[in-house]
Write a protein that holds these residues in place. Structure first.
Motif, PDB file in Angstrom:
ATOM      1  N   ARG A 158       0.815  -1.220   0.000  1.00 27.00           N
ATOM      2  CA  ARG A 158       0.000   0.000   0.000  1.00 27.00           C
ATOM      3  C   ARG A 158       0.848   1.270   0.000  1.00 27.00           C
ATOM      4  O   ARG A 158       0.349   2.342  -0.357  1.00 27.00           O
ATOM      5  CB  ARG A 158      -0.956   0.007   1.197  1.00 27.00           C
ATOM      6  N   ALA A 159       2.116   1.165   0.401  1.00 21.19           N
ATOM      7  CA  ALA A 159       2.970   2.358   0.463  1.00 21.19           C
ATOM      8  C   ALA A 159       3.704   2.636  -0.847  1.00 21.19           C
ATOM      9  O   ALA A 159       4.426   3.624  -0.945  1.00 21.19           O
ATOM     10  CB  ALA A 159       3.987   2.208   1.592  1.00 21.19           C
ATOM     11  N   VAL A 160       3.506   1.791  -1.847  1.00 21.52           N
ATOM     12  CA  VAL A 160       4.225   1.956  -3.113  1.00 21.52           C
ATOM     13  C   VAL A 160       3.515   2.991  -3.975  1.00 21.52           C
ATOM     14  O   VAL A 160       2.388   2.777  -4.427  1.00 21.52           O
ATOM     15  CB  VAL A 160       4.323   0.615  -3.875  1.00 21.52           C
ATOM     16  N   VAL A 161       4.172   4.128  -4.203  1.00 23.96           N
ATOM     17  CA  VAL A 161       3.586   5.157  -5.053  1.00 23.96           C
ATOM     18  C   VAL A 161       4.023   4.942  -6.497  1.00 23.96           C
ATOM     19  O   VAL A 161       5.123   4.472  -6.765  1.00 23.96           O
ATOM     20  CB  VAL A 161       3.976   6.584  -4.594  1.00 23.96           C
ATOM     21  N   THR A 162       3.137   5.253  -7.424  1.00 29.87           N
ATOM     22  CA  THR A 162       3.441   5.092  -8.847  1.00 29.87           C
ATOM     23  C   THR A 162       3.934   6.393  -9.475  1.00 29.87           C
ATOM     24  O   THR A 162       4.398   6.397 -10.610  1.00 29.87           O
ATOM     25  CB  THR A 162       2.192   4.610  -9.609  1.00 29.87           C
ATOM     26  N   GLN A 163       3.849   7.497  -8.717  1.00 30.98           N
ATOM     27  CA  GLN A 163       4.283   8.780  -9.230  1.00 30.98           C
ATOM     28  C   GLN A 163       4.607   9.703  -8.066  1.00 30.98           C
ATOM     29  O   GLN A 163       3.888   9.741  -7.076  1.00 30.98           O
ATOM     30  CB  GLN A 163       3.183   9.399 -10.103  1.00 30.98           C
ATOM     31  N   ALA A 164       5.736  10.417  -8.193  1.00 27.86           N
ATOM     32  CA  ALA A 164       6.146  11.378  -7.177  1.00 27.86           C
ATOM     33  C   ALA A 164       7.081  12.387  -7.827  1.00 27.86           C
ATOM     34  O   ALA A 164       7.555  12.181  -8.956  1.00 27.86           O
ATOM     35  CB  ALA A 164       6.848  10.672  -6.013  1.00 27.86           C
ATOM     36  N   LEU A 165       7.346  13.479  -7.129  1.00 33.01           N
ATOM     37  CA  LEU A 165       8.321  14.458  -7.605  1.00 33.01           C
ATOM     38  C   LEU A 165       9.715  13.913  -7.302  1.00 33.01           C
ATOM     39  O   LEU A 165      10.149  13.881  -6.153  1.00 33.01           O
ATOM     40  CB  LEU A 165       8.122  15.797  -6.899  1.00 33.01           C
ATOM     41  N   GLN A 166      10.421  13.480  -8.345  1.00 34.49           N
ATOM     42  CA  GLN A 166      11.746  12.885  -8.172  1.00 34.49           C
ATOM     43  C   GLN A 166      12.782  13.460  -9.137  1.00 34.49           C
ATOM     44  O   GLN A 166      13.883  12.918  -9.259  1.00 34.49           O
ATOM     45  CB  GLN A 166      11.668  11.366  -8.357  1.00 34.49           C
ATOM     46  N   GLY A 167      12.427  14.540  -9.818  1.00 28.60           N
ATOM     47  CA  GLY A 167      13.353  15.135 -10.760  1.00 28.60           C
ATOM     48  C   GLY A 167      13.115  14.719 -12.193  1.00 28.60           C
ATOM     49  O   GLY A 167      13.740  15.256 -13.108  1.00 28.60           O
ATOM     50  N   ASP A 168      12.220  13.757 -12.394  1.00 30.22           N
ATOM     51  CA  ASP A 168      11.894  13.287 -13.739  1.00 30.22           C
ATOM     52  C   ASP A 168      10.591  13.933 -14.214  1.00 30.22           C
ATOM     53  O   ASP A 168       9.861  14.546 -13.437  1.00 30.22           O
ATOM     54  CB  ASP A 168      11.739  11.758 -13.758  1.00 30.22           C
TER      55      ASP A 168
END
Length: 242
Positions: A158-168
């Motif tokens: 449940r903690a796995v995000v598919t999108q985040a602000l990571q520089g990409d």
């Protein structure tokens, strides 16, 4: 009728984590929550970069420029996170969620941007509605009908995000809405939404008109539920101040 946004925000490291990787902004025109990931120092850095990049938007903004302003904030946060990773390869993989609400100077419109699994809820006419959709693996399973929302809450991933602000490059969700007097917004990290039920959130939003008291009560409920994660809360009211 002149609508204004009045907000309060607070953050707590919880009962398990050694530090707080969340960051928050609660202003007159802008409210935002960021939840960092990728190791202690890097998570702290990513969330603070995101909030520092978007905080200058907390100014009077015309309705037609709301989404463009949020887009520029996302682009700046992305560039700064990319730069931070380039400066120290050990930061590779760091990132942050970001959920933010920008209110127009006229009070006639608001815009929302969302990346990750922090959430925005709207409490209107006694009904709580989750406005954002989690960018997570389990939400994808729910959308595909493979698991139920209740099963998602206890899923091992449940903690796995598919999108985040990571520089990409990413594809944030943007939305605009027409505010109404009496609307109450709740922005929070998953340290609250993962451990406190939606019906309980609604009860607190209805029962604590004072914004500071409301945020403290929500934090307290997360801690009573074990406080397994950092927990950050913003409560923002749309008020008629004519």
């Amino acid at each position: 009728m002149t609508l204004k946004l009045r907000s309060a925000g607070t953050s707590d490291r919880g009962l398990i984590r050694s530090g707080n990787q969340d960051a928050v902004h609660a202003g007159a025109w802008l409210v935002a929550v960021a939840d960092g990931m990728g190791g202690m120092a890097a998570g702290d850095l990513a969330s603070s970069i995101a909030i520092e990049a978007i905080a200058p938007l907390d100014v009077e903004t015309p309705e037609h420029a709301l989404v463009a302003a949020l887009q520029s904030g996302i682009e700046l946060a992305t560039a700064r996170i990319r730069q931070a990773v380039a400066q120290d390869p050990q930061r590779q993989g760091m990132g942050t969620t970001l959920t933010a609400l920008l209110f127009a100077r006229t009070g006639s419109c608001l815009a929302l941007v969302h990346v990750g699994d922090s959430r925005a809820y709207l409490f209107r006419d006694g009904v709580l509605k989750q406005i954002t959709r989690d960018d997570t693996f389990v939400q994808m399973l729910v959308d595909q009908g493979l698991i139920t929302p209740d099963q998602a809450g206890s899923h091992p991933r449940r903690a796995v995000v598919t999108q985040a602000l990571q520089g990409d490059e990413i594809s944030p969700t943007y939305a605009t809405m027409v505010p109404r007097p009496g609307d109450r917004w709740l922005l929070c990290s998953d340290g609250l939404s993962n451990v406190v039920r939606a019906d309980t959130l609604a009860e607190v939003l209805a029962g604590y008109p004072d914004r500071d008291e409301c945020t403290r009560k929500l934090i307290d409920l997360a801690l009573r539920a074990g406080g397994p994660d950092n927990v950050t809360v913003v409560v923002a009211d749309v008020v008629d101040e004519e």
